[in-house]
Write a protein that holds these residues in place. Sequence first.
Motif, short mmCIF file in Angstrom:
data_model
loop_
_atom_site.label_atom_id
_atom_site.label_comp_id
_atom_site.label_asym_id
_atom_site.label_seq_id
_atom_site.Cartn_x
_atom_site.Cartn_y
_atom_site.Cartn_z
N ASN A 39 40.99 29.00 43.25
CA ASN A 39 39.98 30.06 43.38
C ASN A 39 40.16 31.16 42.34
OD1 ASN A 39 42.07 31.67 44.28
ND2 ASN A 39 41.39 31.77 46.40
N ALA A 40 41.17 31.04 41.50
CA ALA A 40 41.37 32.03 40.44
C ALA A 40 42.27 31.43 39.38
CB ALA A 40 42.03 33.29 41.01
N GLY A 41 42.15 31.99 38.16
CA GLY A 41 42.95 31.47 37.05
C GLY A 41 44.44 31.59 37.30
N MET A 42 44.82 32.58 38.13
CA MET A 42 46.26 32.82 38.31
C MET A 42 46.94 31.83 39.24
SD MET A 42 46.35 34.04 41.61
CE MET A 42 47.96 34.76 41.69
N ASN A 43 46.18 31.00 39.95
CA ASN A 43 46.80 30.11 40.96
C ASN A 43 47.94 29.28 40.37
OD1 ASN A 43 43.70 29.27 42.73
ND2 ASN A 43 44.94 31.11 42.76
N GLU A 90 33.58 29.18 35.55
CA GLU A 90 34.73 29.23 34.64
C GLU A 90 35.24 30.65 34.58
OE1 GLU A 90 32.93 26.69 31.28
OE2 GLU A 90 34.84 27.40 30.49
N MET A 91 36.56 30.79 34.63
CA MET A 91 37.15 32.12 34.54
C MET A 91 38.02 32.18 33.29
SD MET A 91 39.52 34.07 37.29
CE MET A 91 38.34 34.44 38.54
N LEU A 92 37.63 33.08 32.37
CA LEU A 92 38.44 33.28 31.17
C LEU A 92 39.57 34.23 31.54
CD1 LEU A 92 35.39 33.96 28.82
CD2 LEU A 92 36.72 31.85 28.88
N PHE A 165 41.86 46.11 44.84
CA PHE A 165 43.24 45.65 45.07
C PHE A 165 43.12 44.15 45.26
CE2 PHE A 165 47.19 44.82 47.25
CZ PHE A 165 48.07 45.68 46.62
N TRP A 166 43.61 43.37 44.30
CA TRP A 166 43.32 41.94 44.31
C TRP A 166 44.44 41.15 44.98
CZ3 TRP A 166 44.39 36.93 42.99
CH2 TRP A 166 43.29 36.05 43.06
N GLU A 167 44.03 40.25 45.89
CA GLU A 167 44.99 39.39 46.58
C GLU A 167 44.46 37.96 46.53
OE1 GLU A 167 46.91 40.95 49.98
OE2 GLU A 167 45.73 42.79 49.97
N TRP A 210 34.62 41.48 34.36
CA TRP A 210 36.04 41.19 34.08
C TRP A 210 36.92 41.99 35.02
CZ3 TRP A 210 38.05 41.41 28.29
CH2 TRP A 210 39.23 40.68 28.18
N ASN A 211 37.87 41.29 35.60
CA ASN A 211 38.83 41.93 36.49
C ASN A 211 40.22 41.87 35.86
OD1 ASN A 211 39.99 43.12 38.67
ND2 ASN A 211 39.82 41.35 40.04
N ASN A 212 40.86 43.01 35.70
CA ASN A 212 42.24 43.06 35.18
C ASN A 212 43.15 43.47 36.33
OD1 ASN A 212 42.61 43.50 31.75
ND2 ASN A 212 40.62 43.11 32.66
N VAL A 213 43.99 42.53 36.76
CA VAL A 213 44.86 42.80 37.91
C VAL A 213 46.27 43.10 37.40
CG1 VAL A 213 45.79 41.90 40.08
CG2 VAL A 213 43.52 41.19 39.31
N PHE A 214 46.88 44.12 37.99
CA PHE A 214 48.25 44.46 37.64
C PHE A 214 49.14 44.03 38.80
CE2 PHE A 214 45.45 47.66 35.53
CZ PHE A 214 45.48 47.03 34.31
N VAL A 233 50.46 40.91 34.29
CA VAL A 233 49.01 41.11 34.14
C VAL A 233 48.31 39.79 34.44
CG1 VAL A 233 47.16 41.55 32.47
CG2 VAL A 233 49.25 42.94 32.42
N ASP A 234 47.21 39.87 35.18
CA ASP A 234 46.40 38.69 35.52
C ASP A 234 44.95 39.09 35.35
OD1 ASP A 234 44.78 36.86 36.92
OD2 ASP A 234 45.36 37.71 38.86
N THR A 235 44.29 38.55 34.35
CA THR A 235 42.88 38.95 34.19
C THR A 235 41.96 37.75 34.37
OG1 THR A 235 42.19 38.59 31.88
CG2 THR A 235 43.78 40.39 32.31
N1 SER Z 1 42.94 37.10 39.89
C1 SER Z 1 41.87 37.99 39.53
C2 SER Z 1 40.53 37.45 39.96
O1 SER Z 1 40.43 36.31 40.29
C3 SER Z 1 41.87 38.24 38.03
O2 SER Z 1 42.04 37.07 37.34
O3 SER Z 1 39.58 38.19 39.95
#
Ligand code: SER
Length: 616
Positions: A39-43, A90-92, A165-167, A210-214, A233-235
């Motif tokens: 569900n997100a690029g950071m997975n 697609e999530m860049l 606040f991203w989770e 664009w979401n920039n998560v710290f 950093v996770d964007t």
């Molecule tokens: N994890 C955040 C989001 O999915 C930023 O990549 O929005």
Amino acid sequence: MTSREIRQKFLDHFAKRGHTIVPSAPMVVKDDPTLMFTNAGMNQFKDLFLGNRPAKDKRIADTQKCLRVSGKHNDLEEVGIDTYHHTMFEMLGNWSFGDYFKKEAIQWAWELLVDEYKIDKENIYVTYFGGDAADELEADEETRQLWLQYLPAERILPFSRKDNFWEMGDTGPCGPCTEIHVDVRTAEEKKAKPGRDLVNNDHPQVIEIWNNVFMQFERKADGSLHTLPAQHVDTGMGFERLCMVLQGKRSNYDTDVFQPLIQPVSKQCGRKYGATLNSQPGESRYRHACDRRSPARDLVRHCRWTIAEQHGRGLCDPSDPASCGAIRLQLPGLHRTFHACARGNAGERDGRSVPGTEEATWHHRERDVGGGEGFSAYAGAGHQAFGASPLGEPPRGTIPGDKAFELFDTFGFPIDLTQLMAREQGRDVDMKGFEAELQKQKERSRAATTVTTGDWVDLAKGETTFVGYDELSSPARILRYRKGERQGGDQFQIVLDRTPFYAEGGGQVGDQGWLINGDERVEVLDTKRENQLIVHFTKALPKDVNASFSAQVDASRRNLTARNHTATHLLHHVLRKQLGTHGNRRVHWSPRTACASTSVISPRSRPRSSRPSSAK
Ligand code: SER
């Protein structure tokens, strides 16, 4: 700029700033029980954020296929109804693992948007985390100060935990975020109402891109926040939305990402697709059709990508869409082969941009000549069950809850699709009855699956050494364990410093065996992967968790498993040789009966993730 150029510019921008470009992870998550779909690029980097393993590359960028159809991030209800939500997109993204932080992330985001993509800075608004009393978190003043170098104060807006606040899910890495929004309205519209009043207000032309998560915290199972060992950093930038902004469109569906899908469908239907939201009845269906939704049951883009992924793993037959669990969407003016027609025209485009889809696309195109009858037959059964022939007069009256549930459970119709089809016939769905049936099913499956998992208890630092190709017994110590609940009983999950236990994967079942300490023998019931961890499942926790154990695999079971796995590979090889790679079928096998058989995956029997591999 074409969408292809837009994507490439993003990757080049971050490559120039020291980022390694990596491929997208699969959409169907393999080794993380907290998540079904990516569900997100950071997975794919979760373990790096949590510090479970070190990052090889401290800076990474990619474009990730994401699916938001369930859990914490679920956009299923929005799809097609508006012009900028997709369940599959697609999530860049760019990442720093304990390397750069807020200053560089903000600076590089600004340089990309304003200097490279030439977005007018007058159209940009940003948001930052305004603090949260329950979590005892202050407002993110540092981020506000950084933005003040680029934007006037009235364009930098604080929002609550809900927006800033991203989770990833209920547990896992998380942190405050700063979002970048763009106002693409006309000058008159902007004059009538300032953009700042429309940020985070569901306006289709004032949207977050664009979401920039710290990443600073980990949310534990009890809801508490723990500071992570390092700051990351996770964007994530919405590619389709970015294309809308850069191509001067007012809807994502008007960009070159979607129009090559919509145009042929619309042509075959004999209707003109208008760019304006809901300008003609059924228009949202075209958008639905071109969104990329649930792998179990959805349409063109998702089908192509998912089928390609599954095909790559030998899990389904792309020449037979029905075998991959797709359903057909009834479009006004079109009663057959919609799926095939859209595939045939737009397949190559995605085939080149999304690695791994080329082969499946070819099969589809060959098959298009035949019109995709297998697929239609399956969809037809669902339509008949709905109670309306695609060509006939619709019946009237409320659709009973148990019928809606049957459509959902047996034919894979999401409830929103049933509601949509019902609405178009002027009918209701008995949602109460549906919810009651759903609840009953949930209770049935809850009784059969793991319900809860607690937090890890760490006993020692380190990573597991896997020795199971050469040894079936090894001295071992416990690195970490946690308690869960399964079928009403306790279950423990244990990670060892050294293990001969093979974790389920590559089409091979996980090992069973024992953890032995003197007279005590704790039975290992199964072994699975969770991201990079090899997890041993037991019914009990050893009395002394700090002891030195002998970890012993059940050797006779492993031998049967190895024989069957080898036989499976031989069978696969022959199938491929005789039928070609498209003749691939999943091979079922059982370590107990020592026999192998093949069968096509049906939509109701989705396989567990597995990839025929060279695992011994
Ligand atoms: N994890 C955040 C989001 O999915 C930023 O990549 O929005």
